[in-house]
Write an enzyme that holds these catalytic residues in place. Structure first.
Site, PDB file in Angstrom:
ATOM      1  N   ASP A   1       0.847  -1.192   0.000  1.00  0.00           N
ATOM      2  CA  ASP A   1       0.000   0.000   0.000  1.00  0.00           C
ATOM      3  C   ASP A   1       0.882   1.241   0.000  1.00  0.00           C
ATOM      4  O   ASP A   1       2.060   1.187   0.355  1.00  0.00           O
ATOM      5  CB  ASP A   1      -0.938   0.000   1.200  1.00  0.00           C
ATOM      6  CG  ASP A   1      -0.195   0.126   2.527  1.00  0.00           C
ATOM      7  OD1 ASP A   1       0.742  -0.679   2.753  1.00  0.00           O
ATOM      8  OD2 ASP A   1      -0.529   1.016   3.326  1.00  0.00           O
TER       9      ASP A   1
ATOM     10  N   GLU B   1       0.126  -0.744   5.786  1.00  0.00           N
ATOM     11  CA  GLU B   1       1.151  -0.161   6.652  1.00  0.00           C
ATOM     12  C   GLU B   1       1.004   1.355   6.738  1.00  0.00           C
ATOM     13  O   GLU B   1       1.154   1.938   7.805  1.00  0.00           O
ATOM     14  CB  GLU B   1       2.547  -0.528   6.135  1.00  0.00           C
ATOM     15  CG  GLU B   1       3.671  -0.233   7.126  1.00  0.00           C
ATOM     16  CD  GLU B   1       4.198   1.190   7.040  1.00  0.00           C
ATOM     17  OE1 GLU B   1       4.881   1.635   7.990  1.00  0.00           O
ATOM     18  OE2 GLU B   1       3.934   1.875   6.030  1.00  0.00           O
TER      19      GLU B   1
END
Length: 464
Positions: free
Chosen positions: A103, A169
């Site tokens: 991500d 994250e």
């Protein structure tokens, strides 16, 4: 030439030969806007996870590759899709867990990007794009190293491998701890490589041995039941903006250093790092002075910092002659290694309550704490990593601290207390992670992939 030397040479050659394909795969990942924030298209995060899973499957190394979601504790939601790939160790060899995340941060103001954020662009030896460095490059370093390992070792590869590529994250790793619990057996390893940090400079590798913790929260300051006319009552009635400004100013002393009782600092030597280097890497103009005291790196690595990262107040465009009844700010504190993040948060809360001016009402919400991390450098894996980095980059590595935070590492330590944790990365001081024009230095990527392949090869010859 010994067989071991020949194998290292073949491994390096394999990585070098695979770099064009790895960069092409990285470009494909960068084109996927995998932003985990709910306001963005969540199907893109799933698409990104599927693409990473396909890369893992394509190595031909892993026994099992899955896209997995874990529950977010305290809610009915599932976290973002993560990739979990595993290969069992054979003949008493160790297992290595490789971590990265797929991500990315939101782009911010796209007008500030010189090229489109999700169109990878090669310019002056750097690959530009959101996630090109943080952390899709980390994903491809793992993939490139595994590809070369498989090509070089073939059927002789007995090393156990696990690949964990997280999908949230940048959004707080909300399901991380649950993911570890759900997949504890599959993730169990002797060595954990976290590819989400940086290097000393373009040419010099860094092995991250300390990370600051974080304590983030929203503070609301209220002084009135309702807004009032600034002409009718100004001068007698405290408005929330004035109270907030006076209160926030107490967080720092005249040098700009944190002035909160109960926040600690770590005493440790730091490498030489000049003010000129700081100005270059941080974009600090000549007329603006650095803040704090002590060596520059001690301020960044070993001392606390406090930053106001957001303010909810009347905008300039909507300004009126009104006393504001309340104002909210987001306070982001970095916590020195060795101090618990919750303890640091409580010290800041106590300070703010003690210094609230004019009896202002304070409310604290959205508290998020993550602990700092100090690497145990006594294990054999650190020695192997230093040797591999020196060979891969052609320069001796530097043990570095990082002013940022990777709170989930504390979860790794708690879940796998016997594992040796190595924190590496491909970022350099000009990467601009989280900022417009994020980029990856291609030569650094190449050196990082070679180094990781060499490290895996070293571990592959060890017995448990």
């Amino acid at each position: 030439m010994t067989s071991e030397t020949a194998r290292r040479d073949a491994l390096r050659e394999s990585v070098e030969g695979g770099i064009p394909a790895a960069l092409a795969d990285l470009g494909d990942l960068v084109r996927i806007p995998s932003i985990a924030w709910p306001a963005f298209d969540q199907s893109q995060v799933q698409r990104s996870a599927d693409a990473v899973a396909a890369l893992a499957t394509g190595t031909g190394v892993f026994d099992d590759v899955r896209v997995v979601r874990a529950a977010i504790p305290g809610s009915d939601e599932l976290g973002q899709p993560a990739v979990l790939a595993t290969r069992a160790a054979r003949n008493g060899r160790p297992t290595v867990l490789m971590y990265a995340h797929h991500d990315v941060q939101p782009t911010g103001d796209e007008a500030l990007w010189e090229t489109p954020p999700f169109e990878p662009t090669l310019r002056d030896g750097r690959l530009y794009g959101r996630g090109a460095a943080d952390d899709k490059a980390g994903v491809l370093v793992h993939i490139a190293a595994v590809r070369a390992l498989a090509e070089t070792f073939g059927d002789d590869l007995d090393l156990g491998l696990a690949l964990f590529v997280e999908g949230e994250e940048e959004y707080g790793s909300r399901s991380f701890a649950q993911f570890l619990s759900d997949n504890r057996e599959a993730l169990a390893a002797d060595v954990i490589i976290v590819a989400d940090s940086g290097n000393w400079d373009l040419a010099t590798p860094g092995l991250t041995v300390s990370l600051r913790g974080n304590a983030r929260f929203t503070l609301t300051v209220r002084t009135l039941d309702h807004a009032s006319h600034s002409g009718m009552f100004g001068g007698a009635v405290p408005d929330a903006t004035m109270a907030a400004v006076k209160l926030l100013a107490t967080l720092w002393d005249d040098t700009g250093a944190v002035a909160v009782h109960g926040l600690f600092e770590r005493h440790s030597d730091t490498p030489e790092y000049t003010e000129a280097t700081l100005r270059d890497e941080a974009g600090l103009p000549a007329g603006v002075q650095p803040v704090g005291t002590g060596t520059i790196l001690s301020r960044i690595w070993n001392k606390p910092s406090i930053t106001i990262t957001g303010i909810d107040a009347t905008s300039v465009a909507a300004a009126s002659n009104t006393l504001a009844p309340e104002i909210s700010v987001v306070i982001s504190a970095r916590v020195a290694p060795g101090q618990g993040a919750r303890e640091a948060y409580e010290a800041i809360e106590a300070h703010l309550r003690a210094h609230a001016p004019f009896g202002a009402e304070l409310t604290f919400a959205d508290v998020d704490c993550g602990n700092a991390f100090l690497v145990d450098t006594s294990g054999w894996a650190v020695g192997d990593a230093r040797e591999a980095l020196a060979e891969g980059y052609g320069v001796e590595p530097v043990d570095i601290g990082v002013g940022g935070s990777i709170p989930f590492i504390a979860d790794l330590v708690e879940t796998f207390p016997g594992a040796q944790i190595l924190v590496t990365g491909v970022e350099d001081p000009h990467t601009r992670a989280h900022s417009p024009n994020e980029s990856l230095h291609v030569d650094t990527f190449r050196s990082a992939a070679i180094s990781e392949a060499l490290l895996l090869a070293k571990v592959a010859t060890r017995t448990k």
